[in-house]
Design a protein around this motif. Structure first.
Motif, short mmCIF file in Angstrom:
data_model
loop_
_atom_site.label_atom_id
_atom_site.label_comp_id
_atom_site.label_asym_id
_atom_site.label_seq_id
_atom_site.Cartn_x
_atom_site.Cartn_y
_atom_site.Cartn_z
N VAL A 242 -1.61 -4.05 -5.38
CA VAL A 242 -1.15 -3.00 -4.44
C VAL A 242 -2.56 -1.90 -3.98
CG1 VAL A 242 0.68 -1.19 -4.48
CG2 VAL A 242 0.89 -3.08 -5.92
N LEU A 243 -2.71 -1.92 -2.83
CA LEU A 243 -3.68 -0.87 -2.50
C LEU A 243 -3.45 0.51 -2.83
CD1 LEU A 243 -4.25 -3.04 0.98
CD2 LEU A 243 -5.65 -3.20 -1.31
N ALA A 244 -4.33 1.12 -3.15
CA ALA A 244 -4.22 2.72 -3.70
C ALA A 244 -4.41 3.38 -2.20
CB ALA A 244 -5.53 3.20 -4.40
N ARG A 245 -4.89 2.95 -1.08
CA ARG A 245 -5.16 3.38 0.20
C ARG A 245 -4.45 2.51 1.32
NH1 ARG A 245 -10.85 6.77 0.47
NH2 ARG A 245 -9.57 7.43 2.07
N LYS A 246 -4.02 3.08 2.44
CA LYS A 246 -3.36 2.66 3.36
C LYS A 246 -4.28 1.36 4.08
CE LYS A 246 -1.28 3.29 7.69
NZ LYS A 246 -1.14 4.02 8.73
N LEU A 247 -3.88 0.36 4.37
CA LEU A 247 -4.64 -0.79 4.68
C LEU A 247 -4.80 -0.58 6.18
CD1 LEU A 247 -5.55 -3.78 4.03
CD2 LEU A 247 -3.18 -4.48 4.99
N LYS A 248 -6.11 -0.48 6.67
CA LYS A 248 -6.55 -0.38 8.02
C LYS A 248 -6.51 -1.61 8.90
CE LYS A 248 -6.95 4.20 8.02
NZ LYS A 248 -6.13 5.07 8.79
N ALA B 60 -9.51 -6.31 10.45
CA ALA B 60 -9.53 -7.72 10.77
C ALA B 60 -8.42 -8.31 11.88
CB ALA B 60 -9.13 -8.61 9.45
N ASP B 61 -8.59 -9.45 12.38
CA ASP B 61 -7.97 -10.25 13.53
C ASP B 61 -6.33 -10.66 12.62
OD1 ASP B 61 -9.08 -9.12 15.52
OD2 ASP B 61 -10.11 -11.18 15.82
N ALA B 62 -6.78 -11.41 11.70
CA ALA B 62 -5.77 -11.93 10.85
C ALA B 62 -5.62 -11.22 9.66
CB ALA B 62 -6.02 -13.42 10.73
N LEU B 63 -4.53 -11.37 8.96
CA LEU B 63 -4.36 -10.99 7.58
C LEU B 63 -3.86 -11.74 6.65
CD1 LEU B 63 -4.47 -8.19 5.74
CD2 LEU B 63 -2.22 -7.86 6.56
N THR B 64 -4.28 -11.89 5.51
CA THR B 64 -3.94 -12.98 4.54
C THR B 64 -3.78 -11.96 3.25
OG1 THR B 64 -5.03 -14.85 5.35
CG2 THR B 64 -4.19 -14.82 3.20
N ILE B 65 -2.37 -12.08 2.59
CA ILE B 65 -1.78 -11.48 1.53
C ILE B 65 -1.50 -12.60 0.51
CG2 ILE B 65 -0.22 -9.76 0.39
CD1 ILE B 65 0.08 -8.75 3.29
N THR B 66 -1.99 -12.24 -0.71
CA THR B 66 -1.77 -13.19 -1.81
C THR B 66 -0.69 -12.51 -2.49
OG1 THR B 66 -4.09 -13.79 -1.75
CG2 THR B 66 -2.62 -14.57 -3.87
N ASP C 127 0.64 -1.25 0.15
CA ASP C 127 0.19 -0.12 -0.17
C ASP C 127 1.02 1.47 -0.04
OD1 ASP C 127 0.95 0.47 2.59
OD2 ASP C 127 -1.04 -0.14 3.57
N PRO C 128 0.34 2.40 0.14
CA PRO C 128 1.38 3.45 -0.21
C PRO C 128 2.31 3.58 0.79
CG PRO C 128 -1.10 4.20 -0.48
CD PRO C 128 -1.21 2.83 -0.20
#
Ligand code: CTP
Length: 400
Positions: free
Chosen positions: A283-289, A292-298, A201-202
């Protein structure tokens, strides 16, 4: 290619011995410095009667003596791209011819593999004396480069051969020496270096611990041999080596595009970068908030730049690096074959004091036929030795 000084980053050890012409050496240092050379000076005891360390330091030289810790002569001998002795007295020539090693300058001369140049200065009768003639013949046979002496009025009031060549002409002789010495004149090399950064993300992204030191040292060593070098660099804190074209990139995709833009002008490719194998799929255009309790990134695969370059027709001479944990040789040998490259340089990244972010590296050199293990050494030295290996293997260049 940016405008470059004629002696970019050349490391010159200037030995000054005790002749009256020593008073001209601050001008010599000033000229070398102005052309981009790095100059370390060793003053003989008697030279100090004619020139001061302060005057030499004021025009850009680092004055070295053997009072420091460690093996100063070895460090100096390895550092040098050339040793220049100006003025070189009759006594110094006789000691060089005899292989004397009784002070910092003569031990450095004996310990170096760099070219040795001398600018003799002495009375004309001394220059013509049979002893000096014999010493010079012996030194010339050992590939010592003689710059002068010039003819003309001498400090002793006589006229004849034995004047030290003027500083500007000594500098011109050094420029010619390198122009003739580089075994990679006309060769176009592309080197990748450093880590890539794969944005999520940015604000955030993925990278690794590579600092780029090995790739930068290789780019400099290739340029030293006369190659025209393009350095495709991920984000690093390093200063670009003098005389090298820099293409600054961030991600693996950008690195691949920059390398491929050079595909028509690439005789040698060295992949020293630690390229990220994967990048976040989105690629996220805005910052990831953090909701969620867990995060999965592909993650998706990045292009393999080295393999792609090796598959070009005709391919350039390709050199890759394999940073491994575990069984270094078998993994690196398999990687060399898989990517179809000429030379694989394997280094362990699970060993103390070498590899990632260190100044030293310990490598195995693997080609189609054999593996050679090199002792741990500074990356700048490993780079120079590797360039010698590349030169040996390139079809149309002579050994340095
Ligand atoms: N390389 C490349 N492009 C990639 C990955 C690696 O050009 N996407 C190059 C590196 O610059 C290096 C060589 O390939 O010269 C080996 O890199 P390394 O990370 O050790 O190998 P990988 O192919 O990524 O294999 P693995 O990570 O599975 O060991």
């Amino acid at each position: 290619m940016q405008d470059m000084p004629s002696l970019p980053g050349r490391r010159i050890v200037l030995g000054i011995t005790g002749g009256i012409a020593a008073y001209k050496t601050p001008e010599l240092v000033r000229l070398l410095h102005a052309r981009g050379a790095l100059v370390r000076v060793v003053l003989s005891h008697s030279a100090r009667q004619f020139v001061t360390a302060g005057a030499l330091a004021a025009v850009g030289a680092q004055v070295v003596d053997d009072r420091g810790p460690g093996m100063v002569h070895i460090e100096l001998a390895r550092w040098a791209d050339a040793i220049l002795i100006a003025p070189a007295t009759a006594h110094l020539l006789s000691r060089l011819a005899a292989g004397a090693a009784d002070d910092l300058l003569t031990t450095a001369c004996l310990a170096t593999e760099a070219p040795l140049c001398v600018a003799p200065a002495m009375n004309r009768v001394m220059w013509r004396h049979a002893a000096t003639r014999a010493n010079c013949a012996l030194l010339a046979e050992r590939a010592v480069v003689f710059i002068g002496p010039a003819e003309g009025p001498q400090a002793c009031g006589e006229d004849g051969p034995g004047r030290m060549t003027e500083p500007c002409e000594i500098v011109a002789a050094l420029e010619r020496l390198w122009a003739a010495h580089g075994s990679l004149q006309g060769v176009r090399a592309v080197v990748t270096a450093g880590a890539t950064y794969e944005a999520l993300d940015p604000a955030r992204g993925f990278t690794n611990r590579s600092t780029g030191k090995m790739g930068y040292a290789l780019a400099a060593a290739l340029a030293d041999q006369g190659a025209s070098v393009t350095l495709v660099s991920g984000p690093t804190a390093l200063a670009p080596p003098p005389g090298v074209r820099i293409m600054a990139v961030t991600s693996a995709a950008q690195m691949r595009d920059a390398v491929m833009a050079c595909r028509e002008e690439m005789d040698v490719f060295v992949g020293a970068a630690a390229v990220a194998d994967y990048r976040p799929q989105t690629v996220l255009a805005r910052k990831l908030k953090k909701t969620a309790d867990a995060l999965t990134i592909t993650f998706v695969r990045n292009p393999d730049i080295l393999a792609e370059v090796a598959a070009l027709t005709p391919p350039p001479f390709t050199v890759g690096f394999a940073a491994e944990t575990g069984d270094l040789e078998s993994q690196a040998r398999a990687k060399r074959a898989r990517k179809g490259i000429d030379l694989m340089v394997a280094n362990p990244i699970d060993e103390e004091g070498v590899g990632f972010a260190h100044d030293d590296n310990r490598v195995l050199l693997i080609d189609k036929d054999r593996t050679v293990a090199w002792a741990a050494a500074p990356k700048t030295e490993v780079a120079r030795a590797l360039v010698r290996e590349i030169i040996k293997r390139l079809p149309r260049t002579a050994p340095p």
